[in-house]
Write a protein that holds these residues in place. Structure first.
Motif, PDB file in Angstrom:
ATOM      1  N   LEU L  12     -55.739   9.686 -76.990  1.00 20.48           N
ATOM      2  CA  LEU L  12     -54.805   9.059 -76.091  1.00 20.48           C
ATOM      3  C   LEU L  12     -54.566   7.685 -76.155  1.00 20.48           C
ATOM      4  N   VAL L  13     -53.387   7.174 -75.842  1.00 12.64           N
ATOM      5  CA  VAL L  13     -53.191   5.805 -75.673  1.00 12.64           C
ATOM      6  C   VAL L  13     -52.566   5.702 -74.319  1.00 12.64           C
ATOM      7  N   GLY L  14     -53.292   4.921 -73.312  1.00  9.49           N
ATOM      8  CA  GLY L  14     -53.137   4.869 -72.038  1.00  9.49           C
ATOM      9  C   GLY L  14     -52.527   3.349 -71.847  1.00  9.49           C
ATOM     10  N   SER L  15     -51.565   3.117 -71.065  1.00  7.13           N
ATOM     11  CA  SER L  15     -51.239   1.764 -70.922  1.00  7.13           C
ATOM     12  C   SER L  15     -51.098   1.445 -69.371  1.00  7.13           C
ATOM     13  N   ILE L  20     -57.450  -2.940 -68.396  1.00  7.61           N
ATOM     14  CA  ILE L  20     -58.101  -2.200 -69.133  1.00  7.61           C
ATOM     15  C   ILE L  20     -58.462  -0.749 -68.203  1.00  7.61           C
ATOM     16  N   ILE L  24     -57.026   3.053 -68.668  1.00  5.53           N
ATOM     17  CA  ILE L  24     -57.772   4.362 -68.937  1.00  5.53           C
ATOM     18  C   ILE L  24     -57.244   5.591 -67.921  1.00  5.53           C
ATOM     19  N   GLU L  25     -57.463   5.017 -66.690  1.00  2.00           N
ATOM     20  CA  GLU L  25     -57.057   6.103 -65.557  1.00  2.00           C
ATOM     21  C   GLU L  25     -55.717   6.617 -65.833  1.00  2.00           C
ATOM     22  N   ASN L  26     -54.742   5.870 -66.424  1.00  2.00           N
ATOM     23  CA  ASN L  26     -53.334   6.424 -66.497  1.00  2.00           C
ATOM     24  C   ASN L  26     -53.249   7.539 -67.463  1.00  2.00           C
ATOM     25  N   ALA L  27     -54.142   7.109 -68.717  1.00  2.00           N
ATOM     26  CA  ALA L  27     -54.157   8.420 -69.781  1.00  2.00           C
ATOM     27  C   ALA L  27     -55.092   9.739 -69.137  1.00  2.00           C
ATOM     28  N   LEU L  28     -55.821   9.275 -68.444  1.00  2.00           N
ATOM     29  CA  LEU L  28     -56.889  10.446 -67.989  1.00  2.00           C
ATOM     30  C   LEU L  28     -55.949  11.426 -66.746  1.00  2.00           C
ATOM     31  N   ALA L  29     -54.961  10.600 -65.872  1.00  2.00           N
ATOM     32  CA  ALA L  29     -54.142  11.392 -65.115  1.00  2.00           C
ATOM     33  C   ALA L  29     -53.090  12.160 -65.833  1.00  2.00           C
ATOM     34  N   GLU L  30     -52.624  11.706 -66.916  1.00  2.00           N
ATOM     35  CA  GLU L  30     -51.713  12.405 -67.612  1.00  2.00           C
ATOM     36  C   GLU L  30     -52.146  13.621 -68.289  1.00  2.00           C
ATOM     37  N   TYR L  58     -51.560  -3.627 -71.308  1.00  2.00           N
ATOM     38  CA  TYR L  58     -52.588  -3.217 -72.083  1.00  2.00           C
ATOM     39  C   TYR L  58     -52.441  -1.849 -72.704  1.00  2.00           C
ATOM     40  N   THR L  61     -56.665   2.905 -76.516  1.00  2.00           N
ATOM     41  CA  THR L  61     -57.050   4.322 -77.031  1.00  2.00           C
ATOM     42  C   THR L  61     -58.169   4.817 -76.840  1.00  2.00           C
TER      43      THR L  61
END
Lengths: 71, 71, 71, 71, 71, 71, 71, 71, 71, 71, 71, 71
Positions: L12-15, L20, L24-30, L58, L61
């Motif tokens: 995944l790619v979080g932004s 930073i 990461i938290e945004n990608a995990l939440a998704e 930011y 990946t």
């Protein structure tokens, strides 16, 4: 005065008929003509040309780090 | 005459008691016994044996590129 | 007697004003003060400081492999 | 008949004035002169010479896998 | 005349709607506007944008090596 | 007698229906048919074919180092 | 207007006493003094100096991509 | 009690005449003589000596992670 | 509306008898059957099968990045 | 006094519930209990555990370089 | 019928108390529950948990390639 | 109950505009919207867009590992 600096790294290929160290020194001497604040180098790759079954020139790729003026 | 060439690369390990450069030269000299058209080398790995708390032999892995005859 | 040995690898950075080989020897000499069974080394990284537009010190990172006593 | 095969991989550099694909084909054609059982290739590196501000030759390093005869 | 040269490598990203080769040529053409002594390139990365389920632009990262003037 | 040796490394892919170790042994056995002075191997890659939802063949790529005769 | 652009990437090392993000921002701020068309950055390496058993400075190596003017 | 731990990783080379798994177990058994809090291992490299055209010893390099006491 | 997006990357292998670019297009066309928001691709590996001493199929491994719906 | 020093590098994994920087500081604080001459660190890997759909702990692997006493 | 296929690769971690091969087989067996056209696997990483000074579980990360249905 | 589990890893790619860690938290939440058994993440790449001479977003990946249901 700032409490931090910024550095730039450039990539050079030095060459020498005699040794790996001499190729590095040749690249640094060339870079020193235009850069004042060089601080470190990193060897990235070592290769060379072959002449008459032996080393013709060593070609050593280095990265050179220098402080950006006034940073 | 063709407007392009084909090269082959082989991987050798040269050794020397004295220096990294000498290990490279030793590998090239050995290869030159059977190859005529060697053009370049690339250093892949540098290591060695330790004897009495110092370097016994340097062992330098290189790739040697040579033109295939009549290519 | 066991039919196998176990080795440990440590990572050292040797330095020298003169050459890559000398930096390796300096790291091995330092390690030899406390280790008896060193067998091989692997060069991991080569870099250095720049002084007056030339190499100040070579800094060579190596891994040193030694047999664990009684293994 | 054996229930397994053994393959050898060799490393070649093909070149071409026109395209990456043509450089690969040139290397394979050269290899096919002496090898009968080539099965696959892997592109390792793509580079080239520059002439008059454009690509002079593409130089594509590939590994070629072939079955060893009678293996 | 010196018996050795020094080279610099810069990193460029060329783009093209048609092919990987065209993206490389575009980057070289742009670099040729300010550099006279370009000698070789190395492909570092190939990627691109997707438009309507197909390739919109190829984006090819290359390193370009050129001889430093008077080195 | 020379105080140094030169080695060559070749790349092989051994296969086996049963295990990674067996694939390595199969590659070495094949190489031993034509090489006398093999000294070491390095595992480069491990992969395989899938048959009926399980491993059909392990395919293990190794490099084999051997001393060049009379070096 | 051209249907393609060319970009250049440079390598910088930003530093900061407080965080990795701040070191990146410091490098970008320094680069922004001379570059107008910066588009993206890539983190290459994160390291730092140790002072009194803690982080003295973070040193973050980044590559910065910018469009070449008029390309 | 702290809400976080610190771990150290060491690099070992285990060897075995029979299998890769056995070489790993041998390295762990040796490490267990002096370490109480080992938690995980990572295989870094697999190689070996060749004897009589077959595997003499497998040599498997692993990193072993263990919690630092009282961390 | 959120001020950030999340993307997913999947890994595909496209194949083609004619060119590397065509293999990439074939993979994208296949992916487009089930994905609406594909934005970019990255070439990871290029290889192929050999037939009659030439390229049978190019096999190009790419990663495809697409925005997750409603992210 | 010697004109050169020798350094050792060890590999640690620091963890933290709050940030990457905090994980690095935690590892350094732990190392400082037994080492006096730490000079630099390098981030090798960043990962973590997931708890309730978010970051539980960051786990940051670093190498720490310190001067060997009396070297 | 199309003259080319498209494949997808997924990344799995199989585990086993007994061997690396068994961990691979376990991952493939799990994948086979939902995938019909698996063709090959690639070993990416081998690690494991340590229990009582020995291997608790092997954890083997593999990529599995399968043909996309109707591609 | 089985004595082993199988895990899958997705990329995944979080932004994030802020940090930073936040990316990461945004990608995990998704990811948490559709996955129940996420266990760990690995940071693969950190990059971002530049806006007005500073960090716009930011883009981090990560690979996320989760246990396959009923494995």
């Amino acid at each position: 005065m700032s409490d931090h600096h910024t550095y730039k790294k450039i990539e050079l290929v030095g060459s020498s008929k005699t040794s790996i160290e001499d190729a590095i020194e040749n690249a640094l001497a060339e870079a020193a003509k235009s850069l004042n604040l060089m601080e470190w180098f990193e060897v990235i790759d070592t290769r060379g040309h072959i002449v008459d079954g032996g080393v013709g020139h060593y070609q050593v790729t280095i990265k050179v780090g220098f402080r950006i003026v006034n940073s």
